[in-house]
Design a protein around this motif. Structure first.
Motif, PDB file in Angstrom:
ATOM      1  N   CYS A   1      -2.113  -2.612   4.876  1.00  0.00           N
ATOM      2  CA  CYS A   1      -0.857  -2.876   4.586  1.00  0.00           C
ATOM      3  C   CYS A   1       0.263  -3.103   6.037  1.00  0.00           C
ATOM      4  O   CYS A   1       0.835  -3.484   6.478  1.00  0.00           O
ATOM      5  N   GLU A   2      -0.127  -2.111   6.871  1.00  0.00           N
ATOM      6  CA  GLU A   2       0.478  -1.563   8.470  1.00  0.00           C
ATOM      7  C   GLU A   2      -0.777  -3.606   9.289  1.00  0.00           C
ATOM      8  O   GLU A   2      -0.026  -3.748  10.242  1.00  0.00           O
ATOM      9  N   ASP A   3      -1.842  -3.570   9.115  1.00  0.00           N
ATOM     10  CA  ASP A   3      -2.529  -4.105   9.812  1.00  0.00           C
ATOM     11  C   ASP A   3      -1.982  -6.067   9.159  1.00  0.00           C
ATOM     12  O   ASP A   3      -2.061  -6.375  10.283  1.00  0.00           O
TER      13      ASP A   3
ATOM     14  N   PHE B   1       0.793  -6.797   7.491  1.00  0.00           N
ATOM     15  CA  PHE B   1       1.757  -6.736   8.716  1.00  0.00           C
ATOM     16  C   PHE B   1       2.305  -6.650  10.221  1.00  0.00           C
ATOM     17  O   PHE B   1       1.967  -7.980  10.632  1.00  0.00           O
ATOM     18  N   ASN B   2       1.150  -6.097  10.721  1.00  0.00           N
ATOM     19  CA  ASN B   2       0.716  -6.703  12.526  1.00  0.00           C
ATOM     20  C   ASN B   2       0.103  -7.875  12.654  1.00  0.00           C
ATOM     21  O   ASN B   2       0.769  -8.755  13.196  1.00  0.00           O
TER      22      ASN B   2
ATOM     23  N   GLU C   1      -2.159   1.740   2.861  1.00  0.00           N
ATOM     24  CA  GLU C   1      -1.007   1.236   4.121  1.00  0.00           C
ATOM     25  C   GLU C   1      -2.007   1.132   4.844  1.00  0.00           C
ATOM     26  O   GLU C   1      -1.129   0.600   5.634  1.00  0.00           O
ATOM     27  N   LYS C   2      -2.933   1.778   5.138  1.00  0.00           N
ATOM     28  CA  LYS C   2      -3.722   0.753   6.922  1.00  0.00           C
ATOM     29  C   LYS C   2      -3.771   0.038   6.507  1.00  0.00           C
ATOM     30  O   LYS C   2      -3.748  -1.302   7.519  1.00  0.00           O
TER      31      LYS C   2
ATOM     32  N   GLU D   1      -3.737   6.203   1.021  1.00  0.00           N
ATOM     33  CA  GLU D   1      -4.510   5.727   2.741  1.00  0.00           C
ATOM     34  C   GLU D   1      -4.542   4.824   3.119  1.00  0.00           C
ATOM     35  O   GLU D   1      -4.545   3.807   3.889  1.00  0.00           O
TER      36      GLU D   1
END
Length: 70
Positions: A59-61, A63-64, A56-57, A53
Motif C-alpha cells: 500500500c505504501e509503495d 501510494f508513493n 502494508e508495504k 506486513e
C-alpha cells in the motif's frame, strides 16, 4: 542435507491508475513485497501476520507511486 535458515513469502499485485486529466501520468505497474520467516515455522502459522506486513508495504509503495508526480 542442507536446510534453509529462512523462507520468504512474496506477494505481487498489479495496480492500474488512470489519470483522466493527465493521461501521461497513468500507472500500469506490478508491485512486489516480501517478508522472511524462520524455516522452523510453518507457513500456516505465520501467514496472517506476514500478509498484514506485506500488504502494508505494498500500500505504501502504490501510494508513493501515485503521488510521486505531484
Amino acid at each position: 542435507q542442507e536446510v534453509a535458515a529462512q523462507n520468504r513469502l512474496t506477494v505481487t499485485v498489479k495496480a492500474v491508475f488512470t489519470n483522466h486529466k493527465y493521461p501521461e501520468e497513468d500507472i500500469d505497474k506490478q508491485f512486489s513485497a516480501y517478508a522472511d520467516y524462520d524455516s522452523t515455522q510453518s507457513l500456516d502459522a505465520v501467514q496472517a501476520s506476514l500478509c498484514e506486513e506485506i500488504i502494508e508495504k505494498l500500500c505504501e509503495d502504490i501510494f508513493n507511486a501515485t503521488v510521486a508526480q505531484w
